[in-house]
Enzyme design. Structure first.
Site, PDB file in Angstrom:
ATOM      1  N   HIS A   1      83.830   8.903  58.867  1.00 60.45           N
ATOM      2  CA  HIS A   1      84.908   9.786  58.987  1.00 60.45           C
ATOM      3  C   HIS A   1      84.754  11.294  58.267  1.00 60.45           C
ATOM      4  CE1 HIS A   1      86.718   5.664  59.218  1.00 60.45           C
ATOM      5  NE2 HIS A   1      87.005   5.940  60.212  1.00 60.45           N
TER       6      HIS A   1
ATOM      7  N   SER B   1      84.440   0.902  58.722  1.00 57.14           N
ATOM      8  CA  SER B   1      85.599   0.206  57.898  1.00 57.14           C
ATOM      9  C   SER B   1      85.403  -1.116  57.729  1.00 57.14           C
ATOM     10  CB  SER B   1      86.852   0.668  58.289  1.00 57.14           C
ATOM     11  OG  SER B   1      86.992   2.074  58.370  1.00 57.14           O
ATOM     12  N   ARG B   2      85.110  -2.068  58.806  1.00 52.89           N
ATOM     13  CA  ARG B   2      85.149  -3.357  58.899  1.00 52.89           C
ATOM     14  C   ARG B   2      83.666  -3.756  58.181  1.00 52.89           C
ATOM     15  NH1 ARG B   2      87.482  -2.719  64.452  1.00 52.89           N
ATOM     16  NH2 ARG B   2      89.167  -3.985  64.172  1.00 52.89           N
TER      17      ARG B   2
ATOM     18  N   ASP C   1      81.056   4.525  68.142  1.00 45.86           N
ATOM     19  CA  ASP C   1      82.039   3.711  69.005  1.00 45.86           C
ATOM     20  C   ASP C   1      81.875   4.465  70.496  1.00 45.86           C
ATOM     21  OD1 ASP C   1      83.518   1.959  67.415  1.00 45.86           O
ATOM     22  OD2 ASP C   1      84.291   3.593  66.407  1.00 45.86           O
TER      23      ASP C   1
ATOM     24  N   ILE D   1      76.940   7.832  61.486  1.00 45.47           N
ATOM     25  CA  ILE D   1      76.391   7.837  60.088  1.00 45.47           C
ATOM     26  C   ILE D   1      75.900   6.449  59.701  1.00 45.47           C
ATOM     27  CG2 ILE D   1      77.005   8.802  57.754  1.00 45.47           C
ATOM     28  CD1 ILE D   1      77.100  10.941  59.604  1.00 45.47           C
TER      29      ILE D   1
END
Ligand code: PAF
Length: 277
Positions: free
Chosen positions: A34, A183-184, A147, A173
């Protein structure tokens, strides 16, 4: 760094921006992937806006909406360090006020790959991105290649609805061992974390086979699946080699192809991809 918690606050801050605005929509629990998007947005535009909103409508009832990791204080401190101009942190009541009943649905490509396992997911993503784009009015919006299908779906929505913004897709990244940042990843146990780089190893193997001249997608898919199956905890959801635009599986790799996969390691489900050609 300015913080907007309501839609009118966000619109008021946006109306004061005279130069171009780069937008990074997120669900928070920010990682280096992010932050890199924010850096690129800052490099390209005088103002970077980041939204943090765990969007309930892109989770199915059996998915991890409630458990999705959240750490707003840490997110805000990281965003401040990379000179984010505005952070938009609405809550669900703000974004889906009483009686909410409007959906944006890209047909076709949303039924493939991730859409097969998560049939309502992309409708939630396109609806929230549409709303966020209307509120933030960005000149450019930044998404991660990690994604890949999401990025393609957003590009299609923006083109089909003649939206006045450019979608920029930035490279995935990775951790040092190749695991794509997500994040998961925080859901992985120690032993699952050790197994997780097998996804990227299988993608690298596909890239090597392609570089050595293999063009039969079936042979590459099988080699990838065999490699992943060597990890006892890994359960393959899909291994795909598909056309970059239609996401239809290809038999022969003629020009570019998206190699993507989803694998469960215990409970967590990880996705990753590369582009061949
Ligand atoms: O990729 C994500 O984090 C989400 O799908 C997005 C684009 C922020 C929409 O909720």
């Amino acid at each position: 760094m300015q913080i907007a918690r309501s839609i009118p606050e966000m619109k008021a801050l946006r109306s004061k921006c005279v130069e171009s605005v780069g937008f990074v929509p997120t669900m928070g629990y920010l990682h280096e992937g992010h932050i890199e998007l924010v850096r690129v947005a800052r490099r390209d535009n005088p103002v970077a806006v980041v939204s943090i909103f765990v969007n309930p409508t892109q989770f199915a009832p059996n998915e991890d909406y409630k458990a999705y990791p959240r750490d707003l204080d840490r997110d805000l401190s990281v965003l401040d360090k990379v000179k984010t101009g505005i952070v938009f942190i609405p809550d669900s009541d703000e974004m889906y006020a009483g009686g909410y009943n409007t959906w944006v649905d890209v047909q076709g490509i949303t039924g493939k790959l991730e859409g097969k396992s998560r049939p309502t997911h992309f409708r939630g993503v396109t609806t929230i991105c549409n709303k966020l784009f209307n509120i933030v009015q960005p000149d450019k919006a930044y998404f991660g290649q990690k994604d890949a299908q999401q990025a393609l779906v957003i590009q299609k929505m923006v083109a089909d609805l003649n939206m006045n913004l450019e979608v920029i897709v930035c490279p995935t990244i990775r951790e040092k061992d190749g695991l794509a940042m997500s994040s998961r990843n925080t859901y992985l146990t120690d032993s699952e974390r050790l197994s997780a780089p097998v996804l990227y190893r299988s993608l690298c193997m596909a890239r090597d086979m392609f570089a050595k001249g293999e063009r039969d997608a079936g042979i590459i898919r099988k080699a990838m699946a065999d490699l992943i199956s060597q990890e006892p905890a890994a359960k393959i959801d899909y291994v795909s080699i598909a056309d970059m635009q239609t996401l239809d599986e290809v038999d022969t790799i003629k020009s570019k192809a998206l190699v993507s996969l989803a694998v469960r390691l215990g409970k967590p489900r990880l996705i990753d991809n590369i582009v061949l050609g």
